[in-house]
Every structure is written in structure tokens, then in C-alpha cells.
Design a protein around this motif. Structure first.
Motif, PDB file in Angstrom:
ATOM      1  N   UNK A 162     -33.965 -27.033  -9.364  1.00  0.00           N
ATOM      2  CA  UNK A 162     -32.538 -26.917  -9.618  1.00  0.00           C
ATOM      3  C   UNK A 162     -32.224 -25.487 -10.096  1.00  0.00           C
ATOM      4  N   UNK A 163     -30.982 -25.086  -9.869  1.00  0.00           N
ATOM      5  CA  UNK A 163     -30.570 -23.775 -10.344  1.00  0.00           C
ATOM      6  C   UNK A 163     -29.362 -23.939 -11.249  1.00  0.00           C
ATOM      7  N   UNK A 164     -29.218 -23.028 -12.201  1.00  0.00           N
ATOM      8  CA  UNK A 164     -28.109 -23.109 -13.137  1.00  0.00           C
ATOM      9  C   UNK A 164     -26.758 -23.001 -12.437  1.00  0.00           C
ATOM     10  N   UNK A 165     -26.710 -22.269 -11.326  1.00  0.00           N
ATOM     11  CA  UNK A 165     -25.456 -22.088 -10.600  1.00  0.00           C
ATOM     12  C   UNK A 165     -24.859 -23.418 -10.157  1.00  0.00           C
ATOM     13  N   UNK A 166     -25.690 -24.403  -9.955  1.00  0.00           N
ATOM     14  CA  UNK A 166     -25.234 -25.682  -9.410  1.00  0.00           C
ATOM     15  C   UNK A 166     -25.269 -26.801 -10.445  1.00  0.00           C
ATOM     16  N   UNK A 167     -25.497 -26.464 -11.686  1.00  0.00           N
ATOM     17  CA  UNK A 167     -25.345 -27.381 -12.814  1.00  0.00           C
ATOM     18  C   UNK A 167     -26.098 -28.707 -12.628  1.00  0.00           C
ATOM     19  N   UNK A 168     -27.207 -28.665 -11.920  1.00  0.00           N
ATOM     20  CA  UNK A 168     -28.004 -29.873 -11.737  1.00  0.00           C
ATOM     21  C   UNK A 168     -27.541 -30.790 -10.625  1.00  0.00           C
ATOM     22  N   UNK A 169     -26.521 -30.389  -9.873  1.00  0.00           N
ATOM     23  CA  UNK A 169     -25.994 -31.242  -8.804  1.00  0.00           C
ATOM     24  C   UNK A 169     -26.674 -31.009  -7.458  1.00  0.00           C
ATOM     25  N   UNK A 170     -27.520 -29.983  -7.360  1.00  0.00           N
ATOM     26  CA  UNK A 170     -28.164 -29.622  -6.102  1.00  0.00           C
ATOM     27  C   UNK A 170     -29.652 -29.936  -6.132  1.00  0.00           C
ATOM     28  N   UNK A 171     -30.151 -30.517  -5.047  1.00  0.00           N
ATOM     29  CA  UNK A 171     -31.584 -30.726  -4.846  1.00  0.00           C
ATOM     30  C   UNK A 171     -32.067 -29.646  -3.881  1.00  0.00           C
ATOM     31  N   UNK A 172     -32.924 -28.749  -4.352  1.00  0.00           N
ATOM     32  CA  UNK A 172     -33.426 -27.685  -3.474  1.00  0.00           C
ATOM     33  C   UNK A 172     -34.868 -27.930  -3.042  1.00  0.00           C
ATOM     34  N   UNK A 173     -35.330 -29.180  -3.150  1.00  0.00           N
ATOM     35  CA  UNK A 173     -36.732 -29.483  -2.845  1.00  0.00           C
ATOM     36  C   UNK A 173     -37.050 -29.395  -1.348  1.00  0.00           C
ATOM     37  N   UNK A 174     -36.011 -29.399  -0.494  1.00  0.00           N
ATOM     38  CA  UNK A 174     -36.234 -29.263   0.952  1.00  0.00           C
ATOM     39  C   UNK A 174     -36.207 -27.801   1.403  1.00  0.00           C
ATOM     40  N   UNK A 175     -35.997 -26.872   0.492  1.00  0.00           N
ATOM     41  CA  UNK A 175     -35.716 -25.500   0.900  1.00  0.00           C
ATOM     42  C   UNK A 175     -36.851 -24.835   1.671  1.00  0.00           C
ATOM     43  N   UNK A 176     -38.090 -25.166   1.354  1.00  0.00           N
ATOM     44  CA  UNK A 176     -39.195 -24.572   2.118  1.00  0.00           C
ATOM     45  C   UNK A 176     -39.158 -25.047   3.569  1.00  0.00           C
ATOM     46  N   UNK A 177     -38.767 -26.297   3.752  1.00  0.00           N
ATOM     47  CA  UNK A 177     -38.601 -26.831   5.109  1.00  0.00           C
ATOM     48  C   UNK A 177     -37.452 -26.141   5.813  1.00  0.00           C
ATOM     49  N   UNK A 178     -36.327 -25.959   5.110  1.00  0.00           N
ATOM     50  CA  UNK A 178     -35.184 -25.277   5.696  1.00  0.00           C
ATOM     51  C   UNK A 178     -35.533 -23.837   6.063  1.00  0.00           C
ATOM     52  N   UNK A 179     -36.376 -23.193   5.244  1.00  0.00           N
ATOM     53  CA  UNK A 179     -36.792 -21.827   5.553  1.00  0.00           C
ATOM     54  C   UNK A 179     -37.588 -21.789   6.852  1.00  0.00           C
ATOM     55  N   UNK A 180     -38.453 -22.776   7.041  1.00  0.00           N
ATOM     56  CA  UNK A 180     -39.230 -22.849   8.283  1.00  0.00           C
ATOM     57  C   UNK A 180     -38.329 -23.068   9.495  1.00  0.00           C
TER      58      UNK A 180
END
Length: 231
Positions: free
Chosen positions: A1-19
Motif C-alpha cells: 500500500x502507499x500513503x497516497x491512496x490511504x490504504x484503499x489500493x492493492x498494489x500486489x499485482x503490480x509486478x504482473x502489470x509491469x510484465x
């Protein structure tokens, strides 16, 4: 999670999205993984808004710009954003969903746009090639996040045809069902079978304008496509 999104965002798929080399990172709600009906809400396109100058354009082209927009327009509702407010009304079948209902909805779905290219203005429309390229990306995305259903903004036949033409040579099971007319539009329900399982796609009128949220909300409910449990 990032502070910019106040805990509302799941970024656990981001490595997949990068691929996948996605032009914009989809919004993934922080509670998406726990939902019984994993849902993608599929918008149409991103266009140059505001002043339209080069600085604005470069800001929009940043990979996290869709997420930031969904945070401010969706979760925080800092802008009117009819395409979001009307969809929320249709889901909850009420004119003014509460703040907790709104955040519950956007915390449990993925929001993504079909066209992979930035449009010059809101008056421009995606090309057929944009739709085809967008569906190619979408099909991979849906499998990676194990989506079970998708609510698609927009009923244009060339958008639907681009998907059907893409699937035709792949020998994918497709079931098509046209629903009762709403005004001059007819909701379309497509059921397809991907390698990760079945995926239902409900095509509705784009909720940005001339959108009868009561009627479209009834169609969403009757098809069982309501993305979250509504009390």
C-alpha cells in the motif's frame, strides 16, 4: 500500500502489470481479493482534459494517473464525475449513495479502461484498432487477476465486434444474450470461457450522460452482476 491512496489500493499485482507493459496501471481496490464475485469495471478511454497543454498531457500519461484519478474522483468524490456517480447510483439503486457505500464499492473492484491510447479530447472516439488492442490486454488482465465478471461501459457494436472477432479464431466458448431494451439501448450479456474459468461481461450504456440509473441498475441486478452485496 502507499500513503497516497490511504490504504484503499492493492498494489500486489503490480509486478504482473509491469510484465504486461500496461500503459496505465489499473485501479485495484484493497479488498478485491476477498470478494466472492471478482469484478472489473471497464471504462472506455482516457483523454486529455483540463487545459490540454503539454504539461497536462504528460501528467495524464504517467502510469499511475488512472489510479490517482480513481482515488480523487471515486473514493474521495472530490469532483462530480457523472460516469462514477451514475454507476454508483445504479449499483445501490439510490440517488445519493453514502460515503461508506461508495468506498465499499471502489474498494472491492478493479477499474480499468479499454483503449490503450490517450485520446486528444473527450470528443474523440477510439479507433477499431484501439478496441482490438484493448481487448487483447483486457483478456490477459482478466486472467491474471482471476476476474469472474466485468461491467463494460458502452454498447457500441464495433466495440463488441472487436472482442468477438478477437475470440473467433481461438475457439473460445461464447454465449450471447440480448436483454430487454432500455430506451433505444439493449444491454448485452456475453459469457466466455477462459483458461482461468468463466467470465461474464455485461455491456451497459456509458454512465457519463443520458443514463437512467434506475433502469440500468435493474438490469445489473437482474443479471446477477451487482459487483458487491447491496443491503
Amino acid at each position: 500500500m502507499t500513503n497516497n491512496f490511504q490504504g484503499f489500493l492493492d498494489n500486489s499485482f503490480d509486478s504482473t502489470f509491469d510484465d504486461m507493459n500496461l500503459p496505465w496501471l489499473p485501479w485495484v481496490g484493497s479488498r478485491y481479493r476477498e470478494t466472492d464475485k471478482k469484478t472489473i469495471v471497464l471504462g472506455e478511454s482516457i483523454y486529455v482534459y483540463g487545459a490540454g497543454d503539454e504539461q497536462t498531457r504528460q501528467r495524464i500519461l504517467k502510469r499511475d494517473s488512472l489510479r490517482k484519478r480513481q482515488m480523487t474522483h471515486g473514493i474521495l468524490a472530490e469532483y462530480k464525475s457523472r460516469y462514477l456517480r451514475n454507476f454508483e447510483r445504479a449499483v445501490f439503486m439510490k440517488k445519493r449513495p453514502s460515503s461508506s457505500e461508495r468506498t465499499d464499492l471502489w474498494s472491492k473492484v478493479i477499474y480499468h479502461n479499454l483503449s490503450p491510447n490517450l485520446l486528444p479530447s473527450k470528443n474523440d472516439r477510439p479507433k477499431n484498432s484501439d478496441y482490438t488492442a484493448g481487448w487483447e490486454i483486457f483478456l490477459e488482465l482478466a486472467q491474471e487477476v482471476q476476474a469472474q465478471q466485468c461491467i463494460v461501459y458502452g454498447l457500441e457494436w464495433r466495440k463488441v465486434e472487436a472482442l468477438l472477432s478477437l475470440l473467433a479464431p481461438r475457439d473460445v466458448f461464447i454465449k450471447k444474450r440480448t436483454l430487454s431494451a432500455i430506451g433505444h439501448s439493449r444491454p448485452l450479456l456475453l459469457s466466455i470461457l477462459l483458461s482461468t474459468g468463466p467470465l461474464d461481461l455485461l455491456f451497459i450504456r456509458h454512465p457519463s450522460a443520458f443514463f437512467s440509473w434506475k433502469k440500468w441498475g435493474t438490469a445489473i441486478k437482474e443479471t446477477g452482476m451487482t459487483p458487491i452485496e447491496v443491503k
